[in-house]
Design a protein around this motif. Structure first.
Motif, PDB file in Angstrom:
ATOM      1  N   SER A   1       0.821  -1.219   0.000  1.00 16.64           N
ATOM      2  CA  SER A   1       0.000   0.000   0.000  1.00 16.64           C
ATOM      3  C   SER A   1       0.852   1.265   0.000  1.00 16.64           C
ATOM      4  N   THR A   2       2.176   1.133  -0.091  1.00 15.77           N
ATOM      5  CA  THR A   2       3.048   2.304  -0.090  1.00 15.77           C
ATOM      6  C   THR A   2       2.762   3.187  -1.303  1.00 15.77           C
ATOM      7  N   ASP A   3       3.035   4.502  -1.147  1.00  7.00           N
ATOM      8  CA  ASP A   3       2.639   5.473  -2.166  1.00  7.00           C
ATOM      9  C   ASP A   3       3.205   5.164  -3.544  1.00  7.00           C
ATOM     10  N   TRP A   4       4.435   4.675  -3.594  1.00  6.87           N
ATOM     11  CA  TRP A   4       5.085   4.484  -4.886  1.00  6.87           C
ATOM     12  C   TRP A   4       4.669   3.205  -5.598  1.00  6.87           C
ATOM     13  N   PHE A   5       4.157   2.225  -4.826  1.00  5.01           N
ATOM     14  CA  PHE A   5       3.986   0.904  -5.423  1.00  5.01           C
ATOM     15  C   PHE A   5       2.797   0.839  -6.380  1.00  5.01           C
ATOM     16  N   GLN A   6       1.660   1.371  -5.993  1.00  3.55           N
ATOM     17  CA  GLN A   6       0.479   1.219  -6.832  1.00  3.55           C
ATOM     18  C   GLN A   6       0.641   1.855  -8.214  1.00  3.55           C
ATOM     19  N   PRO A   7       1.180   3.080  -8.338  1.00  5.49           N
ATOM     20  CA  PRO A   7       1.373   3.618  -9.695  1.00  5.49           C
ATOM     21  C   PRO A   7       2.302   2.746 -10.544  1.00  5.49           C
TER      22      PRO A   7
END
Length: 448
Positions: free
Chosen positions: A52-58
């Motif tokens: 769920s870290t900010d960088w992972f989903q994009p």
């Protein structure tokens, strides 16, 4: 793709899986079935859950567009890990609503496998992966994804390796030689003592020598370095935490925190993470992994060094994390889920994670690419950094992985409570581990 970006709730995402309840036994897979489209001809829908870290989903969404382009019969919906992920996933698995494909690690991933909630990947691996691919992974990490009875429940996601970060500016200020591959725990202790200071003269320590996370694998590697084990390698029901070597290692750590006070506790640094305590210059060194590298390089206002983990009195060890990808045993679409897993373990996905947040690739053949991404983004901060220290355990074959009891869920419950009292709060002696071992062994017998 547009569908993969739909703002669905977690419940809606998981309902897409439509998974039925699973049996308690691990399911043997039958690879090479023909893909079965729904009767209306629409693509098979899968739910993929990951960080769920900010960088992972994009990053994941961008890569899934490539997957959809080459797999038009499959539509993947990404959902981030929930809070309290380990516990929530158990509930979802028990309810038959878990995602088709997911990431797991540490103590909770084998727990899911022990409870029968992960698909056995062995048949798929034998059919689709060549030996060169398997040899590209760290053997210790790869073998960690097998249960004691030979069921394969996961494949490597990335190769998180533990090393020793240090603040070069503080080492220079106190005229201390930088750590290197020759360091043992005596050298480590001497540096901690020399780097622990009351900086403002108020009688309270403001700078500690080092720090580590109080968790299963971070404590275990110290025990291994003393020649001990948490779990008997020949018997997953036998607790060895109370053996002399294990007790000596754990007491060494407790004494550094509560007797010498040269290792910071969570309370000392006001419950910030280990990496943040290092960035804040509350600690001069920190035992942390390659997964923390980008955060540290972004946040540090000082020169950062990295060294291999110090040797213990018996042997040199470091941690290879067991972050991996698995498939839910209750998925309705195991073949399509396997196609997604093959994409997630590909070199392209490994490079994407390495480029986005410097995740150390699981594949040895990608390490040079990873080092290049780091030096390209941080040419000044990384130019004199020994990035290869993270790969030293892999290259020189001294990496270890988490040791797993037959009933891991109960083992982690007992140890977590004891470690909080011993290490975090300093309210119990190390002898409490004797009782913990008895509790763990009783729980293993109940499982049998």
């Amino acid at each position: 793709m547009e569908e993969s970006k739909s703002p669905l709730s977690r419940r809606e995402f998981l309902q897409l899986a439509g998974a039925s309840a699973v049996s308690a036994a691990l399911v043997a897979c039958s690879p090479r079935k023909s893909a079965t489209l729904p009767k209306d001809g629409s693509p098979v829908q899968l739910v993929y859950q990951d960080w769920s870290t900010d960088w992972f989903q994009p990053m994941a969404q961008q890569m899934l567009e490539e997957f959809h382009a080459t797999h038009p019969h499959i539509r993947v919906f990404f959902t981030p890990d929930p809070e309290n992920m380990a516990e929530q996933m158990l509930s979802d698995m028990q309810a038959g609503t878990a995602p088709d494909v997911f990431q797991g690690c540490c103590a909770h991933f084998p727990t899911w496998a022990q409870k029968g909630y992960t698909l056995n990947l062995g048949g798929y691996v034998n059919a689709d992966l060549d030996q060169a691919t398997i040899d590209d992974w760290n053997p210790a990490q790869y073998q960690a994804f097998f249960t004691r009875d030979g069921q394969q429940y996961g494949l490597p996601k990335y190769h998180g390796a533990l090393a020793l970060y240090y603040n070069k500016d503080l080492f220079d200020a106190y005229a201390i030689d930088y750590p290197d591959e020759t360091w043992n725990h005596d050298d480590y202790l001497a540096a901690m003592q020399a780097l622990t200071h009351d900086l403002n003269g108020d009688g309270q320590t403001d700078l500690w020598g080092s720090m580590l996370d109080i968790s299963w694998d971070r404590l275990q590697i110290h025990v291994n370095g003393w020649g001990g084990h948490f779990v008997n390698p020949d018997d997953p029901a036998d607790c060895l935490m109370n053996e002399p070597e294990s007790m000596a290692a754990l007491e060494w750590l407790r004494a550094r925190m509560w007797d010498d006070k040269v290792m910071a506790t969570n309370l000392d640094v006001h419950n910030v993470s280990t990496r943040q305590a290092f960035i804040n210059q509350q600690v001069a060194m920190v035992e942390d992994g390659s997964w923390a590298l980008k955060d540290i390089l972004l946040g540090a206002t000082f020169r950062v060094g990295v060294a291999p983990f110090p040797s213990g009195p018996d042997r040199k060890v470091t941690l290879a994390t067991t972050d991996g990808f698995g498939i839910y045993a209750g998925t309705k679409h195991p073949d399509e889920a396997w196609e997604l897993v093959k994409f997630l373990i590909s070199k392209d996905y490994g490079r994407a994670m390495a480029r986005a947040n410097f995740l150390q690739p699981a594949r040895a053949s990608l390490v040079n690419d990873w080092v290049g991404y780091i030096r390209e983004e941080f040419p000044e901060k990384a130019k004199d950094m020994n990035i290869a220290a993270f790969a030293d355990g892999h290259i020189n074959d001294y990496s270890v992985t988490s040791e797993i009891f037959a009933n891991m869920a109960e083992a982690t419950r007992f140890t977590s409570a004891a470690w909080e009292q011993i290490f975090t709060l300093g309210q119990s002696p190390i002898e409490q581990i004797q009782n913990v071992c008895l509790q763990i062994e009783a729980a293993q017998q109940e499982k049998e």
